[in-house]
Design a protein around this motif. Structure first.
Motif, PDB file in Angstrom:
ATOM      1  N   LEU A   1      32.452 -93.576 -30.167  1.00 36.29           N
ATOM      2  CA  LEU A   1      32.196 -93.823 -28.749  1.00 36.29           C
ATOM      3  C   LEU A   1      32.164 -92.517 -27.963  1.00 36.29           C
ATOM      4  CD1 LEU A   1      31.742 -95.731 -26.412  1.00 36.29           C
ATOM      5  CD2 LEU A   1      34.230 -96.018 -26.227  1.00 36.29           C
ATOM      6  N   LEU A   2      33.010 -91.581 -28.308  1.00 33.68           N
ATOM      7  CA  LEU A   2      33.023 -90.296 -27.616  1.00 33.68           C
ATOM      8  C   LEU A   2      31.681 -89.581 -27.768  1.00 33.68           C
ATOM      9  CD1 LEU A   2      34.707 -88.276 -25.984  1.00 33.68           C
ATOM     10  CD2 LEU A   2      35.476 -87.279 -28.151  1.00 33.68           C
ATOM     11  N   VAL A   3      31.123 -89.603 -28.970  1.00 34.93           N
ATOM     12  CA  VAL A   3      29.819 -88.981 -29.199  1.00 34.93           C
ATOM     13  C   VAL A   3      28.735 -89.708 -28.408  1.00 34.93           C
ATOM     14  CG1 VAL A   3      28.074 -88.482 -30.949  1.00 34.93           C
ATOM     15  CG2 VAL A   3      30.481 -88.095 -31.459  1.00 34.93           C
ATOM     16  N   LEU A   4      28.802 -91.030 -28.368  1.00 31.59           N
ATOM     17  CA  LEU A   4      27.828 -91.815 -27.603  1.00 31.59           C
ATOM     18  C   LEU A   4      27.918 -91.485 -26.110  1.00 31.59           C
ATOM     19  CD1 LEU A   4      28.184 -95.283 -29.360  1.00 31.59           C
ATOM     20  CD2 LEU A   4      26.155 -93.830 -29.388  1.00 31.59           C
ATOM     21  N   ILE A   5      29.126 -91.380 -25.590  1.00 30.11           N
ATOM     22  CA  ILE A   5      29.292 -91.070 -24.169  1.00 30.11           C
ATOM     23  C   ILE A   5      28.710 -89.689 -23.852  1.00 30.11           C
ATOM     24  CG2 ILE A   5      30.973 -90.601 -22.347  1.00 30.11           C
ATOM     25  CD1 ILE A   5      32.821 -92.659 -23.701  1.00 30.11           C
TER      26      ILE A   5
ATOM     27  N   ILE B   1      34.907 -90.159 -20.679  1.00 29.75           N
ATOM     28  CA  ILE B   1      35.327 -89.198 -21.710  1.00 29.75           C
ATOM     29  C   ILE B   1      36.839 -89.021 -21.665  1.00 29.75           C
ATOM     30  CG2 ILE B   1      35.243 -86.766 -22.391  1.00 29.75           C
ATOM     31  CD1 ILE B   1      32.315 -86.733 -21.509  1.00 29.75           C
ATOM     32  N   VAL B   2      37.381 -88.884 -20.460  1.00 33.37           N
ATOM     33  CA  VAL B   2      38.826 -88.705 -20.306  1.00 33.37           C
ATOM     34  C   VAL B   2      39.574 -89.889 -20.911  1.00 33.37           C
ATOM     35  CG1 VAL B   2      40.699 -88.717 -18.613  1.00 33.37           C
ATOM     36  CG2 VAL B   2      38.767 -87.183 -18.306  1.00 33.37           C
TER      37      VAL B   2
ATOM     38  N   GLN C   1      36.867-100.184 -28.150  1.00 36.59           N
ATOM     39  CA  GLN C   1      35.722 -99.284 -28.303  1.00 36.59           C
ATOM     40  C   GLN C   1      34.466-100.039 -28.720  1.00 36.59           C
ATOM     41  OE1 GLN C   1      36.475 -96.112 -27.320  1.00 36.59           O
ATOM     42  NE2 GLN C   1      38.426 -97.122 -27.024  1.00 36.59           N
ATOM     43  N   LEU C   2      34.601-100.941 -29.676  1.00 42.22           N
ATOM     44  CA  LEU C   2      33.443-101.697 -30.158  1.00 42.22           C
ATOM     45  C   LEU C   2      32.879-102.597 -29.058  1.00 42.22           C
ATOM     46  CD1 LEU C   2      34.690-102.609 -33.745  1.00 42.22           C
ATOM     47  CD2 LEU C   2      33.023-100.850 -33.105  1.00 42.22           C
ATOM     48  N   ALA C   3      33.766-103.135 -28.217  1.00 40.91           N
ATOM     49  CA  ALA C   3      33.299-103.970 -27.103  1.00 40.91           C
ATOM     50  C   ALA C   3      32.478-103.148 -26.116  1.00 40.91           C
ATOM     51  CB  ALA C   3      34.496-104.612 -26.403  1.00 40.91           C
TER      52      ALA C   3
ATOM     53  N   ALA D   1      21.362 -97.114 -29.068  1.00 41.29           N
ATOM     54  CA  ALA D   1      21.457 -95.913 -29.899  1.00 41.29           C
ATOM     55  C   ALA D   1      21.904 -96.272 -31.311  1.00 41.29           C
ATOM     56  CB  ALA D   1      22.433 -94.915 -29.282  1.00 41.29           C
ATOM     57  N   ILE D   2      22.849 -97.194 -31.407  1.00 40.85           N
ATOM     58  CA  ILE D   2      23.317 -97.637 -32.723  1.00 40.85           C
ATOM     59  C   ILE D   2      22.216 -98.393 -33.466  1.00 40.85           C
ATOM     60  CG2 ILE D   2      24.952 -99.126 -33.928  1.00 40.85           C
ATOM     61  CD1 ILE D   2      26.214 -96.617 -32.879  1.00 40.85           C
TER      62      ILE D   2
END
Length: 366
Positions: free
Chosen positions: A28-32, A48-49, A313-315, A326-327
């Protein structure tokens, strides 16, 4: 289920949950970072925070490796003691508690941001990079101050230890030398000596109970923080929802959908931990006040605390369309890979889309 089984479940869940959580959080961090459109504005950095805080929370959960136990007078978190110093071990429990409280506070900040973005967009600058740092620093500071009270008033004391000794021996076959604990003990037992044995009671013959004032004040501060944070999320979330509903005719279709999408993602992001983390914990913290004990079943709530991050995160990945797409776009490539090449996965540039302002044509952030 036996007490020993519940204890082992709690202790092993934190380790398994850590690896699953770390994968989902990094994804999720990479996606953000790479897939958030420009119109997200400062909210991207707030996301991100929160994700970084979640990573720190997962690390703290794994380090603490906690279990829990509830009695008619107390609720304690504990971990196994393997030496060599009993003063270091409780710090892992407090580290977990700090991240637990800080995460709730930062979730409240998310709702404040969404409220400002919808109602007072001209003040959105209070969430730019510098001021966002102050929001985060304030959240951590408040979390640490609250948990420092736990260190001073809810730690290991001889009279608390004696009160828990029989519980741990009966339920887990553990002596108090084998565990480190922290948590509220609302009523202190006192003993009545008779010719045959020593009887322990919570209250005396006049129904007067010994209530450690430091414990009660600490729990009042922690519970007040929980209630205020939940009230902030409930109030601002409700206001934002009804405001977006009223402004359907004033917003472009794209802006309205994005605002609703982000608000819904935020509600889910807050709803999951509230349902599976904060509500069970609040119940366990309050139940001893009225003499209700959950015993070893408290470990079920601790297990849920460990598995919460990947669910959250998955939600979020599924709800926010940019991340979901993107996924999906990379899914055919992922089938043939053993390792995920993040540098190749997110190298495409997202085209900036102009967003019509709620109040002015110049607005380009949500």
């Amino acid at each position: 289920m036996s007490s020993q089984f519940l204890l082992n479940m709690a202790l092993h869940t934190s380790g398994i949950g850590f690896f699953v959580s770390l994968i989902s959080e990094i994804l999720l961090l990479v996606l953000i970072v790479y897939k958030s459109r420009e119109s997200f504005g400062h909210y991207k950095y707030l996301m991100i925070v929160y994700n970084v805080v979640l990573i720190m929370y997962s690390i703290a959960t794994s380090n603490a490796n906690l279990a829990a136990h509830s009695t008619e007078t107390s609720y304690v978190l504990f971990r196994m003691y393997h030496g060599p110093n009993r003063t270091v071990g409780p710090l892992f429990i407090l580290q977990f508690c700090t991240m637990y409280v800080t995460m709730l506070i930062i979730l409240s900040v998310h709702f404040i941001y969404r409220y400002v973005a919808i109602f007072y967009h001209k003040y959105i600058w209070i969430f730019n990079k510098f001021y966002l740092g102050l929001w985060v620093l304030g959240s951590f500071t408040l979390g640490m101050l609250l948990i420092s009270l736990k260190y001073f008033f809810l730690g290991e004391f001889p009279h608390f230890t004696e009160q828990l000794r029989e519980e741990f021996l009966t339920n887990y076959n553990l002596t108090m030398d084998q565990v480190l604990y922290n948590g509220p003990i609302y009523y202190v037992y006192y003993s009545i000596s008779t010719s045959s044995k020593v009887k322990f009671q919570i209250c005396d013959e006049k129904d007067v109970c010994t209530k450690p004032i430091g414990v009660w004040l600490t729990m009042l501060a922690l519970c007040s923080c929980f209630v205020i944070c939940l009230a902030v999320m409930g109030y601002f979330g409700t206001r934002c929802y009804y405001r977006l509903y009223q402004m359907k005719s004033e917003l472009s279709e794209h802006t309205r959908k994005m605002q609703k999408q982000l608000l819904f993602a935020l509600v889910i992001q807050a709803g999951i931990p509230i349902v599976i983390m904060y509500t069970p914990t609040a119940l366990l913290l309050v139940s001893p006040i009225v003499g209700v004990s959950f015993g070893a079943y408290s470990n079920i709530a601790v297990s849920m605390v460990a598995v919460y991050p990947p669910l959250d995160q998955l939600a979020i990945i599924w709800i926010i369309r940019d991340y979901r797409n993107a996924i999906k776009r990379e899914k055919p490539h992922l089938r043939g890979l053993i390792k995920i090449n993040f540098s190749g996965l997110f190298c495409r540039k997202v085209a900036q889309q102009e967003v019509t302002s709620l109040y002015s044509k110049g607005r380009t952030s949500l």
